[in-house]
Design a protein around this motif. Structure first.
Motif, PDB file in Angstrom:
ATOM      1  N   GLY A   1       0.795  -1.219   0.000  1.00  0.00           N
ATOM      2  CA  GLY A   1       0.000   0.000   0.000  1.00  0.00           C
ATOM      3  C   GLY A   1       0.828   1.270   0.000  1.00  0.00           C
ATOM      4  O   GLY A   1       0.308   2.340   0.296  1.00  0.00           O
ATOM      5  N   MET A   2       2.105   1.156  -0.363  1.00  0.00           N
ATOM      6  CA  MET A   2       2.964   2.337  -0.377  1.00  0.00           C
ATOM      7  C   MET A   2       2.738   3.121  -1.666  1.00  0.00           C
ATOM      8  O   MET A   2       2.681   2.537  -2.740  1.00  0.00           O
ATOM      9  N   ARG A   3       2.595   4.424  -1.548  1.00  0.00           N
ATOM     10  CA  ARG A   3       2.491   5.271  -2.743  1.00  0.00           C
ATOM     11  C   ARG A   3       3.855   5.932  -2.961  1.00  0.00           C
ATOM     12  O   ARG A   3       4.385   6.555  -2.033  1.00  0.00           O
ATOM     13  N   VAL A   4       4.393   5.784  -4.152  1.00  0.00           N
ATOM     14  CA  VAL A   4       5.749   6.282  -4.435  1.00  0.00           C
ATOM     15  C   VAL A   4       5.675   7.347  -5.522  1.00  0.00           C
ATOM     16  O   VAL A   4       5.220   7.076  -6.637  1.00  0.00           O
ATOM     17  N   THR A   5       6.121   8.557  -5.194  1.00  0.00           N
ATOM     18  CA  THR A   5       6.194   9.622  -6.192  1.00  0.00           C
ATOM     19  C   THR A   5       7.649  10.037  -6.365  1.00  0.00           C
ATOM     20  O   THR A   5       8.348  10.270  -5.378  1.00  0.00           O
ATOM     21  N   SER A   6       8.102  10.105  -7.607  1.00  0.00           N
ATOM     22  CA  SER A   6       9.445  10.624  -7.898  1.00  0.00           C
ATOM     23  C   SER A   6       9.315  12.015  -8.481  1.00  0.00           C
ATOM     24  O   SER A   6       8.421  12.278  -9.289  1.00  0.00           O
ATOM     25  N   SER A   7      10.219  12.888  -8.077  1.00  0.00           N
ATOM     26  CA  SER A   7      10.214  14.258  -8.577  1.00  0.00           C
ATOM     27  C   SER A   7      11.462  14.508  -9.408  1.00  0.00           C
ATOM     28  O   SER A   7      12.580  14.230  -8.970  1.00  0.00           O
ATOM     29  N   LEU A   8      11.273  15.020 -10.613  1.00  0.00           N
ATOM     30  CA  LEU A   8      12.393  15.368 -11.498  1.00  0.00           C
ATOM     31  C   LEU A   8      12.394  16.869 -11.720  1.00  0.00           C
ATOM     32  O   LEU A   8      11.329  17.497 -11.799  1.00  0.00           O
ATOM     33  N   ALA A   9      13.612  17.426 -11.862  1.00  0.00           N
ATOM     34  CA  ALA A   9      13.722  18.874 -12.051  1.00  0.00           C
ATOM     35  C   ALA A   9      13.210  19.300 -13.419  1.00  0.00           C
ATOM     36  O   ALA A   9      12.753  20.428 -13.592  1.00  0.00           O
ATOM     37  N   GLY A  10      13.323  18.407 -14.411  1.00  0.00           N
ATOM     38  CA  GLY A  10      12.896  18.746 -15.765  1.00  0.00           C
ATOM     39  C   GLY A  10      14.023  19.279 -16.622  1.00  0.00           C
ATOM     40  O   GLY A  10      13.786  19.905 -17.658  1.00  0.00           O
ATOM     41  N   ARG A  11      15.281  19.010 -16.215  1.00  0.00           N
ATOM     42  CA  ARG A  11      16.436  19.517 -16.977  1.00  0.00           C
ATOM     43  C   ARG A  11      16.688  18.714 -18.252  1.00  0.00           C
ATOM     44  O   ARG A  11      17.176  19.244 -19.233  1.00  0.00           O
ATOM     45  N   VAL A  12      16.410  17.406 -18.199  1.00  0.00           N
ATOM     46  CA  VAL A  12      16.707  16.528 -19.340  1.00  0.00           C
ATOM     47  C   VAL A  12      15.449  16.394 -20.194  1.00  0.00           C
ATOM     48  O   VAL A  12      14.352  16.176 -19.670  1.00  0.00           O
ATOM     49  N   ALA A  13      15.626  16.549 -21.520  1.00  0.00           N
ATOM     50  CA  ALA A  13      14.466  16.584 -22.410  1.00  0.00           C
ATOM     51  C   ALA A  13      13.685  15.266 -22.384  1.00  0.00           C
ATOM     52  O   ALA A  13      12.454  15.272 -22.360  1.00  0.00           O
ATOM     53  N   ALA A  14      14.395  14.142 -22.411  1.00  0.00           N
ATOM     54  CA  ALA A  14      13.715  12.832 -22.436  1.00  0.00           C
ATOM     55  C   ALA A  14      14.296  11.961 -21.327  1.00  0.00           C
ATOM     56  O   ALA A  14      15.102  11.072 -21.595  1.00  0.00           O
ATOM     57  N   PRO A  15      13.928  12.219 -20.077  1.00  0.00           N
ATOM     58  CA  PRO A  15      14.538  11.478 -18.967  1.00  0.00           C
ATOM     59  C   PRO A  15      14.095  10.022 -18.937  1.00  0.00           C
ATOM     60  O   PRO A  15      13.016   9.683 -19.437  1.00  0.00           O
ATOM     61  N   ARG A  16      14.947   9.171 -18.334  1.00  0.00           N
ATOM     62  CA  ARG A  16      14.525   7.798 -18.047  1.00  0.00           C
ATOM     63  C   ARG A  16      13.568   7.891 -16.868  1.00  0.00           C
ATOM     64  O   ARG A  16      13.916   8.461 -15.829  1.00  0.00           O
ATOM     65  N   LEU A  17      12.407   7.279 -17.014  1.00  0.00           N
ATOM     66  CA  LEU A  17      11.389   7.452 -15.971  1.00  0.00           C
ATOM     67  C   LEU A  17      11.405   6.305 -14.969  1.00  0.00           C
ATOM     68  O   LEU A  17      11.567   5.143 -15.345  1.00  0.00           O
ATOM     69  N   PRO A  18      11.241   6.609 -13.691  1.00  0.00           N
ATOM     70  CA  PRO A  18      11.178   5.564 -12.662  1.00  0.00           C
ATOM     71  C   PRO A  18       9.788   4.932 -12.592  1.00  0.00           C
ATOM     72  O   PRO A  18       8.823   5.457 -13.158  1.00  0.00           O
ATOM     73  N   ALA A  19       9.705   3.823 -11.850  1.00  0.00           N
ATOM     74  CA  ALA A  19       8.406   3.205 -11.579  1.00  0.00           C
ATOM     75  C   ALA A  19       7.611   4.110 -10.647  1.00  0.00           C
ATOM     76  O   ALA A  19       8.180   4.910  -9.912  1.00  0.00           O
ATOM     77  N   GLY A  20       6.291   3.964 -10.690  1.00  0.00           N
ATOM     78  CA  GLY A  20       5.442   4.756  -9.805  1.00  0.00           C
ATOM     79  C   GLY A  20       5.062   6.086 -10.434  1.00  0.00           C
ATOM     80  O   GLY A  20       5.211   6.301 -11.631  1.00  0.00           O
ATOM     81  N   GLU A  21       4.560   7.010  -9.580  1.00  0.00           N
ATOM     82  CA  GLU A  21       4.135   8.316 -10.088  1.00  0.00           C
ATOM     83  C   GLU A  21       5.347   9.223 -10.282  1.00  0.00           C
ATOM     84  O   GLU A  21       6.333   9.107  -9.555  1.00  0.00           O
ATOM     85  N   VAL A  22       5.242  10.114 -11.243  1.00  0.00           N
ATOM     86  CA  VAL A  22       6.328  11.060 -11.516  1.00  0.00           C
ATOM     87  C   VAL A  22       5.743  12.465 -11.629  1.00  0.00           C
ATOM     88  O   VAL A  22       4.704  12.656 -12.270  1.00  0.00           O
ATOM     89  N   ARG A  23       6.387  13.428 -10.977  1.00  0.00           N
ATOM     90  CA  ARG A  23       6.053  14.826 -11.193  1.00  0.00           C
ATOM     91  C   ARG A  23       7.319  15.528 -11.680  1.00  0.00           C
ATOM     92  O   ARG A  23       8.422  15.116 -11.338  1.00  0.00           O
TER      93      ARG A  23
END
Ligand code: NAP
Length: 248
Positions: free
Chosen positions: A26-48
């Motif tokens: 039941g863990m909710r995982v959100t990753s936050s990226l700065a947005g510097r890289v045009a096409a970042p590799r995305l992690p599992a879970g939610e991303v902002r």
């Protein structure tokens, strides 16, 4: 339980994967990226993506999104966000851990020169070589822009923007890099000095081995400190174990 991972590194992605696998609990995982890289590799879970608006904005985000645990898994040289994370976690009363891969350690045969900043690294270069392999990323190139006598091979994921050194070739590439590949980069471009941040980790370490083999000096920019009072984990596994202690 809601976990926020400040990301932008391979370790942050691995941590998100480890915790997301534990999503059954039941863990909710959100990753936050700065947005510097045009096409970042995305992690599992939610991303902002994108900044929070300083430490206050991050504290507000923690409250609004009911974050229970914060992990600062940003790059060792991403100083501002790490200090913002420490201030925001204290203000919002959220436990914080920094995930920092260990720095590199010189080995026999290495010709390393420590620098405290990119400016400091730039000031050392004229004494060390003429053809520079610059691997400190596309941000901060201004520190080298005045070095008209030197030629630079600048490697980064996305193209740099001015100000840049006048005599510069850009190599767009993203790690992990191989030892054979790094040997070839040094040879093909006649490199006689390398500049790197002490990023640590295996993905970009082969350039250090290649430089050692070729007897090339390396300017190593020291890391900024982790904010006072913030605990540090060296691996995603260690950080995941720390998170799980809060999941009841
Ligand atoms: P920084 O100087 O410490 O941060 C500058 C601003 O960028 C922060 O104040 C924050 O904006 C925003 N920011 C940074 N990381 C963020 C994240 N994970 N999520 C949301 N906002 C973030 O950072 P940087 O050195 O420019 O690095 C930016 C990103 O690239 C980091 O996520 C880092 O992990 C990654 N990275 C950095 C390097 C490096 O050498 N510095 C190398 C590889 C990857 P607000 O104040 O508006 O919140």
């Amino acid at each position: 339980m809601h976990v926020l991972i400040l990301g932008g590194t391979g370790e942050a992605r691995r941590l998100a994967g480890l915790l997301y696998d534990a999503d059954l609990s039941g863990m909710r995982v959100t990753s936050s990226l700065a947005g510097r890289v045009a096409a970042p590799r995305l992690p599992a879970g939610e991303v902002r993506v994108g900044g929070f608006g300083g430490a206050e904005g991050l504290a507000q985000w923690l409250r609004t999104h009911r974050v229970d645990v914060l992990i600062d898994a940003t790059h060792p040289f991403a100083r501002t966000i790490s200090f913002n994370a420490a201030a925001a976690a204290a203000a919002a009363h959220v436990p914080l851990l920094a995930l920092r891969r260990p720095g590199w350690v010189p080995q026999e045969g290495d010709r390393w020169h420590a620098a405290d900043s990119l400016d400091d690294a730039a000031s050392l270069l004229a004494e060390l070589g003429r053809r520079v392999f610059l691997t400190t990323g596309r941000m901060g190139l201004a520190a080298f822009a005045h070095l008209d006598e030197l030629w630079f091979l600048m490697r980064s994921v996305d193209a740099p923007e001015p100000p840049c050194p006048a005599r510069m070739e850009v190599l767009l590439d993203r790690g992990p890099f191989t030892l054979d590949g790094e040997r070839e980069v040094l040879r093909a471009h006649g490199i006689d000095v390398l500049v790197t941040k002490d990023s640590g980790g295996a993905a970009t370490a082969p350039k250090l081995t290649a430089a050692r083999e070729a007897g090339i000096p390396v300017v190593v920019v020291r890391r900024p400190p982790v904010p006072d009072g913030v605990g540090v984990a060296a691996t995603p596994e260690e950080a995941a174990a720390w998170v799980r202690q809060f999941s009841g």
